[in-house]
Design an enzyme around this catalytic site. Structure first.
Site, PDB file in Angstrom:
ATOM      1  N   LYS A 102       0.873  -1.455  -0.546  1.00  0.00           N
ATOM      2  CA  LYS A 102      -0.518   0.379  -0.075  1.00  0.00           C
ATOM      3  C   LYS A 102       0.751   0.868  -0.015  1.00  0.00           C
ATOM      4  O   LYS A 102       0.461   1.906  -0.610  1.00  0.00           O
ATOM      5  CB  LYS A 102      -1.228  -0.065   0.941  1.00  0.00           C
ATOM      6  CG  LYS A 102      -1.827  -1.119   1.188  1.00  0.00           C
ATOM      7  CD  LYS A 102      -2.951  -1.165   2.192  1.00  0.00           C
ATOM      8  CE  LYS A 102      -2.075  -0.972   3.965  1.00  0.00           C
ATOM      9  NZ  LYS A 102      -1.878  -1.862   4.097  1.00  0.00           N
ATOM     10  N   ARG A 146      -9.247   0.394   9.302  1.00  0.00           N
ATOM     11  CA  ARG A 146      -8.989  -1.599   9.122  1.00  0.00           C
ATOM     12  C   ARG A 146      -9.672  -1.153  10.020  1.00  0.00           C
ATOM     13  O   ARG A 146      -9.540  -2.749  10.461  1.00  0.00           O
ATOM     14  CB  ARG A 146      -7.354  -0.727  10.736  1.00  0.00           C
ATOM     15  CG  ARG A 146      -5.891  -1.260   9.168  1.00  0.00           C
ATOM     16  CD  ARG A 146      -4.733  -1.240  10.180  1.00  0.00           C
ATOM     17  NE  ARG A 146      -3.644  -1.268  10.179  1.00  0.00           N
ATOM     18  CZ  ARG A 146      -3.062  -0.703   9.572  1.00  0.00           C
ATOM     19  NH1 ARG A 146      -2.583   0.481   9.376  1.00  0.00           N
ATOM     20  NH2 ARG A 146      -1.127  -1.545   9.176  1.00  0.00           N
ATOM     21  N   ARG A 179      12.327  -5.314   4.226  1.00  0.00           N
ATOM     22  CA  ARG A 179      12.058  -4.169   4.768  1.00  0.00           C
ATOM     23  C   ARG A 179      12.081  -2.941   5.085  1.00  0.00           C
ATOM     24  O   ARG A 179      12.645  -3.069   6.599  1.00  0.00           O
ATOM     25  CB  ARG A 179      10.401  -3.744   5.103  1.00  0.00           C
ATOM     26  CG  ARG A 179       9.366  -2.327   4.757  1.00  0.00           C
ATOM     27  CD  ARG A 179       8.330  -2.608   4.376  1.00  0.00           C
ATOM     28  NE  ARG A 179       7.427  -3.056   5.673  1.00  0.00           N
ATOM     29  CZ  ARG A 179       6.324  -2.726   5.904  1.00  0.00           C
ATOM     30  NH1 ARG A 179       5.852  -2.354   5.075  1.00  0.00           N
ATOM     31  NH2 ARG A 179       5.231  -2.723   7.060  1.00  0.00           N
ATOM     32  N   ARG A 190      11.657  -1.635  10.493  1.00  0.00           N
ATOM     33  CA  ARG A 190      10.991  -1.266  11.432  1.00  0.00           C
ATOM     34  C   ARG A 190      10.584  -2.514  12.818  1.00  0.00           C
ATOM     35  O   ARG A 190      10.333  -3.614  12.661  1.00  0.00           O
ATOM     36  CB  ARG A 190       8.847  -1.332  11.475  1.00  0.00           C
ATOM     37  CG  ARG A 190       8.918  -0.002   9.933  1.00  0.00           C
ATOM     38  CD  ARG A 190       7.434  -0.071   9.177  1.00  0.00           C
ATOM     39  NE  ARG A 190       6.084  -0.627   9.977  1.00  0.00           N
ATOM     40  CZ  ARG A 190       5.489  -0.602   9.931  1.00  0.00           C
ATOM     41  NH1 ARG A 190       4.971  -0.068   8.517  1.00  0.00           N
ATOM     42  NH2 ARG A 190       4.076  -1.199   9.925  1.00  0.00           N
ATOM     43  N   ARG A 193       0.472  -9.275  13.151  1.00  0.00           N
ATOM     44  CA  ARG A 193      -0.107  -8.317  12.571  1.00  0.00           C
ATOM     45  C   ARG A 193      -1.433  -8.708  10.764  1.00  0.00           C
ATOM     46  O   ARG A 193      -2.107  -8.350  10.784  1.00  0.00           O
ATOM     47  CB  ARG A 193       0.379  -7.278  11.642  1.00  0.00           C
ATOM     48  CG  ARG A 193       1.032  -6.662  12.917  1.00  0.00           C
ATOM     49  CD  ARG A 193       2.759  -5.673  12.462  1.00  0.00           C
ATOM     50  NE  ARG A 193       2.594  -4.424  11.189  1.00  0.00           N
ATOM     51  CZ  ARG A 193       3.452  -4.619   9.845  1.00  0.00           C
ATOM     52  NH1 ARG A 193       4.641  -5.271  10.452  1.00  0.00           N
ATOM     53  NH2 ARG A 193       3.191  -4.073   9.199  1.00  0.00           N
TER      54      ARG A 193
HETATM   55  P1  AMP Z   1       1.475   0.294   9.072  1.00  0.00           P
HETATM   56  O1  AMP Z   1       2.457   1.369   8.965  1.00  0.00           O
HETATM   57  O2  AMP Z   1      -0.101   0.931   7.942  1.00  0.00           O
HETATM   58  O3  AMP Z   1       1.155  -0.996   9.197  1.00  0.00           O
HETATM   59  O4  AMP Z   1       0.539   0.835  10.811  1.00  0.00           O
HETATM   60  C1  AMP Z   1       1.387  -0.166  11.714  1.00  0.00           C
HETATM   61  C2  AMP Z   1       0.830   0.108  13.279  1.00  0.00           C
HETATM   62  O5  AMP Z   1       0.647   1.633  13.461  1.00  0.00           O
HETATM   63  C3  AMP Z   1      -0.362  -0.850  12.498  1.00  0.00           C
HETATM   64  O6  AMP Z   1      -0.221  -2.425  13.130  1.00  0.00           O
HETATM   65  C4  AMP Z   1      -1.313  -0.829  14.295  1.00  0.00           C
HETATM   66  O7  AMP Z   1      -0.417  -1.095  15.259  1.00  0.00           O
HETATM   67  C5  AMP Z   1      -1.361   1.137  13.783  1.00  0.00           C
HETATM   68  N1  AMP Z   1      -2.474   1.728  13.208  1.00  0.00           N
HETATM   69  C6  AMP Z   1      -1.603   2.112  11.828  1.00  0.00           C
HETATM   70  N2  AMP Z   1      -3.592   2.241  11.092  1.00  0.00           N
HETATM   71  C7  AMP Z   1      -4.145   1.671  12.416  1.00  0.00           C
HETATM   72  C8  AMP Z   1      -4.876   2.412  12.162  1.00  0.00           C
HETATM   73  N3  AMP Z   1      -5.626   3.103  11.110  1.00  0.00           N
HETATM   74  N4  AMP Z   1      -6.398   2.012  13.497  1.00  0.00           N
HETATM   75  C9  AMP Z   1      -5.774   1.751  14.810  1.00  0.00           C
HETATM   76  N5  AMP Z   1      -4.222   1.288  14.438  1.00  0.00           N
HETATM   77  C10 AMP Z   1      -3.488   1.390  13.622  1.00  0.00           C
END
Ligand code: AMP
Length: 209
Positions: free
Chosen positions: A13, A88, A122, A155, A166
């Protein structure tokens, strides 16, 4: 156009979003990047989010809905935006429907075996949010962001056990959004396994850009 990018963690994404920013001329909003930045700066939001993120769980809806609402109220989102990693959960999608008109939810379809391989390579930039892969999408200079020159990092939630957690979180809480946007007639799905350029092409076709 107000666009949502859907897909499991590691589906691509963020990488597709950076391409679409140029192509569509609108900003991309990654709630994950905003939260990582908040953790880096040790803000109250960051302190509330950190333990959830490190455990591969979702941050509570209220926190992310508030931050998203504040972000899309900014002037640069007036002519459209791309959402990467939001919504999400169904309550997040319902909250979003109250504050914006979504035109399309584009889902990147990638099986878990492919994702697992991608996540180990990554690298991300905490300053500007750019995402790289050591093999599939390396930076020009190893370990350095092409865009802002900051150091790239792995990360903390890209460790194998957190990656698995996740994915489970995704299946349990985020996958129902596929049905949610299908019911609204807004879902488009593309194959996200074909490499970066091919995925971009498929997205352009699907979105009619
Ligand atoms: P991402 O970078 O989008 O993979 O997000 C990393 C982490 O941030 C996720 O595993 C969640 O813990 C938190 N996170 C990001 N976006 C959301 C969301 N819309 N709702 C809840 N947690 C989020």
């Amino acid at each position: 156009m107000n666009l949502i990018l859907l897909g499991a963690p590691g589906a691509g994404k963020g990488t597709l979003a950076s391409y679409l920013i140029e192509k569509m001329g609108v900003p991309s909003i990654s709630t994950g990047n905003i939260l990582r930045e908040a953790i880096k700066n040790d803000t109250p939001l960051g302190r509330q989010a950190k333990d959830f993120m490190d455990a591969g769980q979702l941050v509570p809806d209220k926190l992310v809905i508030d931050l998203l609402e504040e972000r899309i109220a900014k002037r640069d989102c007036k002519s459209g935006f791309i959402l990467d990693g939001f919504p999400r959960t169904i309550p997040q999608a319902e909250a979003l429907d109250k504050i914006a008109n979504i035109d399309c939810a584009l889902s990147l379809d990638v099986p878990y075996e492919v994702i697992e391989k991608r996540m180990t390579g990554r690298r991300v930039c905490l300053r500007c949010g750019a995402t790289y892969h050591v093999v599939a999408n390396p930076p020009r200079v190893e370990g350095i962001c092409d865009i802002c020159g900051d150091k790239l990092i792995i990360r903390s939630d890209d460790q194998p056990d957190v990656v698995r957690r996740r994915q489970e979180t995704y299946h349990e809480q985020t996958e129902p959004l596929i049905d949610y946007y299908t019911a609204q007639g807004k879902l488009k799905t593309i194959d996200g396994t074909q490499g970066i350029r091919e995925t971009e092409k498929l997205a352009v076709q699907a979105l009619g850009l």
